[in-house]
Scaffold this motif. Structure first.
Motif, PDB file in Angstrom:
ATOM      1  N   PRO A  86       0.803  -1.226   0.000  1.00 37.51           N
ATOM      2  CA  PRO A  86       0.000   0.000   0.000  1.00 37.51           C
ATOM      3  C   PRO A  86       0.834   1.273   0.000  1.00 37.51           C
ATOM      4  O   PRO A  86       0.288   2.356  -0.013  1.00 37.51           O
ATOM      5  CB  PRO A  86      -0.815  -0.129   1.292  1.00 37.51           C
ATOM      6  CG  PRO A  86       0.019  -0.987   2.170  1.00 37.51           C
ATOM      7  CD  PRO A  86       0.796  -1.916   1.280  1.00 37.51           C
ATOM      8  N   TYR A  87       2.146   1.152   0.011  1.00 36.56           N
ATOM      9  CA  TYR A  87       2.971   2.354   0.069  1.00 36.56           C
ATOM     10  C   TYR A  87       4.188   2.152  -0.839  1.00 36.56           C
ATOM     11  O   TYR A  87       4.604   1.019  -1.092  1.00 36.56           O
ATOM     12  CB  TYR A  87       3.429   2.617   1.512  1.00 36.56           C
ATOM     13  CG  TYR A  87       3.963   1.384   2.180  1.00 36.56           C
ATOM     14  CD1 TYR A  87       5.268   0.957   2.001  1.00 36.56           C
ATOM     15  CD2 TYR A  87       3.115   0.607   2.985  1.00 36.56           C
ATOM     16  CE1 TYR A  87       5.742  -0.198   2.597  1.00 36.56           C
ATOM     17  CE2 TYR A  87       3.585  -0.559   3.585  1.00 36.56           C
ATOM     18  CZ  TYR A  87       4.902  -0.955   3.381  1.00 36.56           C
ATOM     19  OH  TYR A  87       5.358  -2.119   3.968  1.00 36.56           O
ATOM     20  N   PRO A  88       4.775   3.258  -1.355  1.00 34.35           N
ATOM     21  CA  PRO A  88       5.950   3.119  -2.224  1.00 34.35           C
ATOM     22  C   PRO A  88       7.144   2.564  -1.430  1.00 34.35           C
ATOM     23  O   PRO A  88       7.307   2.859  -0.255  1.00 34.35           O
ATOM     24  CB  PRO A  88       6.240   4.556  -2.679  1.00 34.35           C
ATOM     25  CG  PRO A  88       5.008   5.316  -2.386  1.00 34.35           C
ATOM     26  CD  PRO A  88       4.353   4.646  -1.212  1.00 34.35           C
ATOM     27  N   VAL A  89       7.941   1.758  -2.104  1.00 32.29           N
ATOM     28  CA  VAL A  89       9.126   1.180  -1.480  1.00 32.29           C
ATOM     29  C   VAL A  89      10.346   1.643  -2.259  1.00 32.29           C
ATOM     30  O   VAL A  89      10.328   1.676  -3.490  1.00 32.29           O
ATOM     31  CB  VAL A  89       9.048  -0.364  -1.507  1.00 32.29           C
ATOM     32  CG1 VAL A  89      10.348  -0.987  -0.995  1.00 32.29           C
ATOM     33  CG2 VAL A  89       7.863  -0.857  -0.696  1.00 32.29           C
ATOM     34  N   SER A  90      11.386   2.037  -1.540  1.00 29.34           N
ATOM     35  CA  SER A  90      12.598   2.500  -2.204  1.00 29.34           C
ATOM     36  C   SER A  90      13.625   1.369  -2.267  1.00 29.34           C
ATOM     37  O   SER A  90      13.886   0.708  -1.265  1.00 29.34           O
ATOM     38  CB  SER A  90      13.156   3.688  -1.410  1.00 29.34           C
ATOM     39  OG  SER A  90      14.318   4.157  -2.029  1.00 29.34           O
ATOM     40  N   VAL A  91      14.152   1.110  -3.461  1.00 28.00           N
ATOM     41  CA  VAL A  91      15.194   0.091  -3.603  1.00 28.00           C
ATOM     42  C   VAL A  91      16.427   0.729  -4.233  1.00 28.00           C
ATOM     43  O   VAL A  91      16.323   1.699  -4.985  1.00 28.00           O
ATOM     44  CB  VAL A  91      14.753  -1.103  -4.487  1.00 28.00           C
ATOM     45  CG1 VAL A  91      13.656  -1.909  -3.833  1.00 28.00           C
ATOM     46  CG2 VAL A  91      14.357  -0.649  -5.884  1.00 28.00           C
ATOM     47  N   GLN A  92      17.582   0.171  -3.897  1.00 24.08           N
ATOM     48  CA  GLN A  92      18.812   0.654  -4.537  1.00 24.08           C
ATOM     49  C   GLN A  92      19.087  -0.198  -5.773  1.00 24.08           C
ATOM     50  O   GLN A  92      19.187  -1.418  -5.678  1.00 24.08           O
ATOM     51  CB  GLN A  92      19.993   0.574  -3.579  1.00 24.08           C
ATOM     52  CG  GLN A  92      21.293   0.953  -4.277  1.00 24.08           C
ATOM     53  CD  GLN A  92      22.400   1.314  -3.314  1.00 24.08           C
ATOM     54  OE1 GLN A  92      22.269   2.213  -2.508  1.00 24.08           O
ATOM     55  NE2 GLN A  92      23.495   0.603  -3.409  1.00 24.08           N
ATOM     56  N   VAL A  93      19.184   0.468  -6.920  1.00 23.65           N
ATOM     57  CA  VAL A  93      19.488  -0.240  -8.160  1.00 23.65           C
ATOM     58  C   VAL A  93      20.964   0.013  -8.473  1.00 23.65           C
ATOM     59  O   VAL A  93      21.431   1.146  -8.447  1.00 23.65           O
ATOM     60  CB  VAL A  93      18.601   0.262  -9.315  1.00 23.65           C
ATOM     61  CG1 VAL A  93      18.849  -0.561 -10.573  1.00 23.65           C
ATOM     62  CG2 VAL A  93      17.130   0.202  -8.930  1.00 23.65           C
ATOM     63  N   GLY A  94      21.699  -1.091  -8.797  1.00 21.75           N
ATOM     64  CA  GLY A  94      23.152  -0.966  -9.048  1.00 21.75           C
ATOM     65  C   GLY A  94      23.410   0.150 -10.022  1.00 21.75           C
ATOM     66  O   GLY A  94      22.511   0.444 -10.765  1.00 21.75           O
ATOM     67  N   GLY A  95      24.480   0.748  -9.956  1.00 16.47           N
ATOM     68  CA  GLY A  95      25.761   0.211 -10.293  1.00 16.47           C
ATOM     69  C   GLY A  95      25.595  -0.637 -11.545  1.00 16.47           C
ATOM     70  O   GLY A  95      25.010  -0.250 -12.534  1.00 16.47           O
ATOM     71  N   ALA A  96      26.060  -1.796 -11.443  1.00 14.49           N
ATOM     72  CA  ALA A  96      25.973  -2.739 -12.547  1.00 14.49           C
ATOM     73  C   ALA A  96      25.938  -4.146 -11.968  1.00 14.49           C
ATOM     74  O   ALA A  96      26.558  -4.403 -10.944  1.00 14.49           O
ATOM     75  CB  ALA A  96      27.169  -2.590 -13.488  1.00 14.49           C
ATOM     76  N   THR A  97      25.180  -5.012 -12.615  1.00 16.79           N
ATOM     77  CA  THR A  97      25.175  -6.433 -12.266  1.00 16.79           C
ATOM     78  C   THR A  97      25.962  -7.146 -13.353  1.00 16.79           C
ATOM     79  O   THR A  97      25.586  -7.091 -14.523  1.00 16.79           O
ATOM     80  CB  THR A  97      23.735  -6.960 -12.193  1.00 16.79           C
ATOM     81  OG1 THR A  97      23.031  -6.245 -11.178  1.00 16.79           O
ATOM     82  CG2 THR A  97      23.724  -8.451 -11.861  1.00 16.79           C
ATOM     83  N   VAL A  98      27.051  -7.787 -12.951  1.00 12.59           N
ATOM     84  CA  VAL A  98      28.009  -8.280 -13.946  1.00 12.59           C
ATOM     85  C   VAL A  98      28.231  -9.784 -13.801  1.00 12.59           C
ATOM     86  O   VAL A  98      28.403 -10.288 -12.685  1.00 12.59           O
ATOM     87  CB  VAL A  98      29.366  -7.549 -13.806  1.00 12.59           C
ATOM     88  CG1 VAL A  98      30.343  -8.017 -14.872  1.00 12.59           C
ATOM     89  CG2 VAL A  98      29.174  -6.036 -13.890  1.00 12.59           C
ATOM     90  N   PHE A  99      28.216 -10.479 -14.913  1.00 11.62           N
ATOM     91  CA  PHE A  99      28.551 -11.899 -14.965  1.00 11.62           C
ATOM     92  C   PHE A  99      29.753 -12.040 -15.898  1.00 11.62           C
ATOM     93  O   PHE A  99      29.793 -11.409 -16.954  1.00 11.62           O
ATOM     94  CB  PHE A  99      27.399 -12.719 -15.550  1.00 11.62           C
ATOM     95  CG  PHE A  99      26.061 -12.490 -14.866  1.00 11.62           C
ATOM     96  CD1 PHE A  99      25.641 -13.318 -13.845  1.00 11.62           C
ATOM     97  CD2 PHE A  99      25.239 -11.437 -15.248  1.00 11.62           C
ATOM     98  CE1 PHE A  99      24.424 -13.109 -13.211  1.00 11.62           C
ATOM     99  CE2 PHE A  99      24.016 -11.217 -14.626  1.00 11.62           C
ATOM    100  CZ  PHE A  99      23.604 -12.059 -13.599  1.00 11.62           C
ATOM    101  N   VAL A 100      30.704 -12.878 -15.504  1.00 14.19           N
ATOM    102  CA  VAL A 100      31.837 -13.177 -16.391  1.00 14.19           C
ATOM    103  C   VAL A 100      31.793 -14.680 -16.666  1.00 14.19           C
ATOM    104  O   VAL A 100      31.848 -15.485 -15.725  1.00 14.19           O
ATOM    105  CB  VAL A 100      33.180 -12.792 -15.748  1.00 14.19           C
ATOM    106  CG1 VAL A 100      34.328 -13.107 -16.698  1.00 14.19           C
ATOM    107  CG2 VAL A 100      33.193 -11.307 -15.376  1.00 14.19           C
ATOM    108  N   VAL A 101      31.653 -15.047 -17.931  1.00 19.27           N
ATOM    109  CA  VAL A 101      31.528 -16.473 -18.262  1.00 19.27           C
ATOM    110  C   VAL A 101      32.598 -16.880 -19.281  1.00 19.27           C
ATOM    111  O   VAL A 101      33.062 -16.071 -20.096  1.00 19.27           O
ATOM    112  CB  VAL A 101      30.118 -16.803 -18.813  1.00 19.27           C
ATOM    113  CG1 VAL A 101      29.055 -16.567 -17.761  1.00 19.27           C
ATOM    114  CG2 VAL A 101      29.799 -16.001 -20.054  1.00 19.27           C
TER     115      VAL A 101
END
Ligand code: 2BA
Length: 109
Positions: A86-101
């Protein structure tokens, strides 16, 4: 060879692709959507030699910044029939999400 897969915010994608090109790295940008926020982001595919991975990670790190984003009740968590917030939620969005394959094989025809 390694494939660096980096999910970054759209706001950082121009700066990142500019720096990658200036430093001689080849990259492909894909338009993507975050599963949680359902907001657009950008996924980079960067093919490099193993010895270049750290340099690429440094470019990504210095090009992308974390930001706070507010999830309103009718987007993200509540839009797919999940529990109603029922209320806004604040989230921290990266930066970057990185995968090395590992790349098993690389070819260009
Ligand atoms: P989204 O899935 O839209 O997530 C945006 C931000 O929401 C996340 O930021 C995180 O802070 C929060 N979040 C995500 N799922 C959550 C959950 N179940 N509960 C609470 N908060 C949650 P980041 O972690 O920096 O992720 C930014 C974007 O990177 C994601 O966008 C997604 O597109 C991608 N991503 C992150 N982790 C991933 C993974 N393990 N696999 C694939 N993609 C990933």
């Amino acid at each position: 060879m390694r494939l660096v897969i980096a999910v970054v915010q759209d706001k950082d994608s121009y700066r990142l692709s500019d720096r990658l090109v200036k430093q001689g790295f080849r990259a492909t940008k894909l338009a993507s959507t975050g599963g949680f926020l359902k907001a657009g982001n950008t996924t980079f595919l960067i093919g490099v030699e193993e010895s270049q991975v750290d340099e690429v990670l440094a470019v990504i790190k210095e090009s992308c910044q974390a930001r706070q984003q507010t999830v309103s009740p009718m987007t993200g968590m509540a839009s797919q029939g999940e529990s109603y917030m029922p209320y806004p939620v604040s989230v921290q969005v990266g930066g970057a999400t990185v995968f090395v394959v590992d790349v098993a094989q690389f070819a260009q025809y």
